[in-house]
Design a protein around this motif. Structure first.
Motif, PDB file in Angstrom:
ATOM      1  N   SER A 280      27.831   1.757  42.541  1.00 57.54           N
ATOM      2  CA  SER A 280      26.121   3.100  43.173  1.00 57.54           C
ATOM      3  C   SER A 280      25.612   3.385  42.401  1.00 57.54           C
ATOM      4  N   THR A 281      24.544   3.418  42.433  1.00 58.23           N
ATOM      5  CA  THR A 281      23.418   4.375  42.135  1.00 58.23           C
ATOM      6  C   THR A 281      23.465   5.523  42.207  1.00 58.23           C
ATOM      7  N   PRO A 282      23.058   6.331  40.288  1.00 57.87           N
ATOM      8  CA  PRO A 282      23.508   7.867  40.830  1.00 57.87           C
ATOM      9  C   PRO A 282      22.015   8.455  41.471  1.00 57.87           C
ATOM     10  N   ILE A 283      22.199   9.124  42.435  1.00 64.37           N
ATOM     11  CA  ILE A 283      21.259   9.909  42.354  1.00 64.37           C
ATOM     12  C   ILE A 283      20.433  10.878  41.581  1.00 64.37           C
ATOM     13  N   GLN A 284      18.983  10.762  41.876  1.00 62.63           N
ATOM     14  CA  GLN A 284      18.364  11.292  40.796  1.00 62.63           C
ATOM     15  C   GLN A 284      18.354  13.296  40.982  1.00 62.63           C
ATOM     16  N   VAL A 285      18.284  13.978  40.307  1.00 66.74           N
ATOM     17  CA  VAL A 285      17.934  15.426  40.106  1.00 66.74           C
ATOM     18  C   VAL A 285      16.982  16.608  39.703  1.00 66.74           C
ATOM     19  N   GLY A 286      16.444  14.932  38.425  1.00 62.28           N
ATOM     20  CA  GLY A 286      15.404  15.913  37.725  1.00 62.28           C
ATOM     21  C   GLY A 286      16.374  17.061  36.674  1.00 62.28           C
ATOM     22  N   SER A 287      15.339  18.094  36.317  1.00 59.07           N
ATOM     23  CA  SER A 287      16.438  19.078  35.402  1.00 59.07           C
ATOM     24  C   SER A 287      17.694  19.726  35.900  1.00 59.07           C
ATOM     25  N   LEU A 288      18.551  19.439  35.400  1.00 59.36           N
ATOM     26  CA  LEU A 288      20.300  19.597  34.753  1.00 59.36           C
ATOM     27  C   LEU A 288      20.820  21.146  34.395  1.00 59.36           C
ATOM     28  N   ILE A 289      20.230  21.622  34.357  1.00 63.72           N
ATOM     29  CA  ILE A 289      20.013  23.114  33.929  1.00 63.72           C
ATOM     30  C   ILE A 289      20.152  23.738  35.395  1.00 63.72           C
ATOM     31  N   ASP A 290      20.008  24.486  36.243  1.00 69.33           N
ATOM     32  CA  ASP A 290      20.615  24.959  37.245  1.00 69.33           C
ATOM     33  C   ASP A 290      22.034  23.936  37.605  1.00 69.33           C
ATOM     34  N   TYR A 291      22.846  22.859  36.944  1.00 71.93           N
ATOM     35  CA  TYR A 291      23.818  22.681  38.261  1.00 71.93           C
ATOM     36  C   TYR A 291      24.620  22.934  37.084  1.00 71.93           C
ATOM     37  N   ALA A 292      24.783  23.446  35.574  1.00 72.98           N
ATOM     38  CA  ALA A 292      25.330  23.043  34.157  1.00 72.98           C
ATOM     39  C   ALA A 292      26.752  24.599  34.893  1.00 72.98           C
ATOM     40  N   THR A 293      27.509  24.559  34.355  1.00 71.05           N
ATOM     41  CA  THR A 293      28.918  25.180  34.432  1.00 71.05           C
ATOM     42  C   THR A 293      29.341  25.454  33.639  1.00 71.05           C
ATOM     43  N   ALA A 294      29.147  24.527  32.323  1.00 71.48           N
ATOM     44  CA  ALA A 294      29.291  25.292  30.744  1.00 71.48           C
ATOM     45  C   ALA A 294      28.704  24.925  29.750  1.00 71.48           C
ATOM     46  N   ARG A 295      27.936  25.280  29.126  1.00 70.41           N
ATOM     47  CA  ARG A 295      26.643  24.661  28.066  1.00 70.41           C
ATOM     48  C   ARG A 295      27.107  25.510  26.647  1.00 70.41           C
ATOM     49  N   VAL A 296      27.366  24.492  25.516  1.00 70.57           N
ATOM     50  CA  VAL A 296      26.785  24.295  24.278  1.00 70.57           C
ATOM     51  C   VAL A 296      25.704  24.024  23.739  1.00 70.57           C
ATOM     52  N   ALA A 297      25.305  25.690  23.084  1.00 71.32           N
ATOM     53  CA  ALA A 297      24.030  25.654  22.314  1.00 71.32           C
ATOM     54  C   ALA A 297      23.826  24.156  21.181  1.00 71.32           C
ATOM     55  N   PRO A 298      23.078  23.749  20.913  1.00 66.73           N
ATOM     56  CA  PRO A 298      22.634  22.817  19.778  1.00 66.73           C
ATOM     57  C   PRO A 298      23.228  23.517  18.418  1.00 66.73           C
ATOM     58  N   THR A 299      23.367  22.557  17.519  1.00 64.94           N
ATOM     59  CA  THR A 299      23.752  23.223  15.953  1.00 64.94           C
ATOM     60  C   THR A 299      22.717  23.024  15.579  1.00 64.94           C
ATOM     61  N   TYR A 300      21.480  23.742  15.083  1.00 60.58           N
ATOM     62  CA  TYR A 300      20.426  23.835  14.199  1.00 60.58           C
ATOM     63  C   TYR A 300      20.328  22.424  13.343  1.00 60.58           C
ATOM     64  N   PRO A 301      19.713  21.217  13.097  1.00 58.82           N
ATOM     65  CA  PRO A 301      20.392  20.318  11.572  1.00 58.82           C
ATOM     66  C   PRO A 301      19.537  21.452  10.324  1.00 58.82           C
ATOM     67  N   PRO A 302      20.557  21.545   8.943  1.00 57.53           N
ATOM     68  CA  PRO A 302      19.918  22.361   8.310  1.00 57.53           C
ATOM     69  C   PRO A 302      18.490  21.755   7.730  1.00 57.53           C
ATOM     70  N   ALA A 303      18.864  20.358   7.573  1.00 60.40           N
ATOM     71  CA  ALA A 303      17.650  19.646   7.102  1.00 60.40           C
ATOM     72  C   ALA A 303      15.914  20.049   7.676  1.00 60.40           C
ATOM     73  N   ALA A 304      16.321  19.831   9.303  1.00 60.16           N
ATOM     74  CA  ALA A 304      14.796  20.303  10.006  1.00 60.16           C
ATOM     75  C   ALA A 304      14.168  22.027  10.268  1.00 60.16           C
ATOM     76  N   LYS A 305      15.700  22.557   9.940  1.00 62.43           N
ATOM     77  CA  LYS A 305      15.670  24.464   9.315  1.00 62.43           C
ATOM     78  C   LYS A 305      14.857  24.242   7.327  1.00 62.43           C
ATOM     79  N   THR A 306      15.124  23.505   7.249  1.00 63.83           N
ATOM     80  CA  THR A 306      14.713  23.800   5.600  1.00 63.83           C
ATOM     81  C   THR A 306      13.394  23.477   5.736  1.00 63.83           C
ATOM     82  N   MET A 307      12.869  22.177   6.293  1.00 64.35           N
ATOM     83  CA  MET A 307      11.847  21.976   6.650  1.00 64.35           C
ATOM     84  C   MET A 307      10.238  22.553   7.682  1.00 64.35           C
ATOM     85  N   ARG A 308      10.909  23.640   8.836  1.00 66.30           N
ATOM     86  CA  ARG A 308      10.875  23.827   9.809  1.00 66.30           C
ATOM     87  C   ARG A 308      10.005  23.685  10.749  1.00 66.30           C
TER      88      ARG A 308
END
Length: 93
Positions: free
Chosen positions: A1-29
């Motif tokens: 069956s086709t997944p239902i379209q939700v849009g932004s999923l932020i409000d439905y999250a029950t557990a969140r993990v923050a992304p780790t800033y890549p060191p190379a990207a941080k160095t390059m600002r």
């Protein structure tokens, strides 16, 4: 069956993990917003990553973090169903 379209999923999250800033990207600002489009399984886990957009050096960090997120199940007619939507991550220094 086709997944239902939700849009932004932020409000439905029950557990969140923050992304780790890549060191190379941080160095390059490098900053920016990464949008990750996913399909969520009936149990609230990530079934698949469909698309990512934003600074390429930051996409992997956003995707890796989102794969660890959990969502409350999406219901249709009282039954859990797959859903598709997105989460945007803002990377700033």
């Amino acid at each position: 069956s086709t997944p239902i379209q939700v849009g932004s999923l932020i409000d439905y999250a029950t557990a969140r993990v923050a992304p780790t800033y890549p060191p190379a990207a941080k160095t390059m600002r490098m900053t920016g917003t990464v949008k990750v489009e996913v399909v969520v399984n009936e149990d609230g886990s990530i079934a698949e990553v469909k698309n990512t957009s934003g600074p390429s050096m930051l996409q992997r960090a956003a995707t890796d973090a989102l794969k660890k997120w959990k969502f409350k199940p999406f219901m249709r007619d009282g039954q859990p169903v797959k859903a598709s939507g997105f989460v945007s991550f803002n990377f700033s220094l």
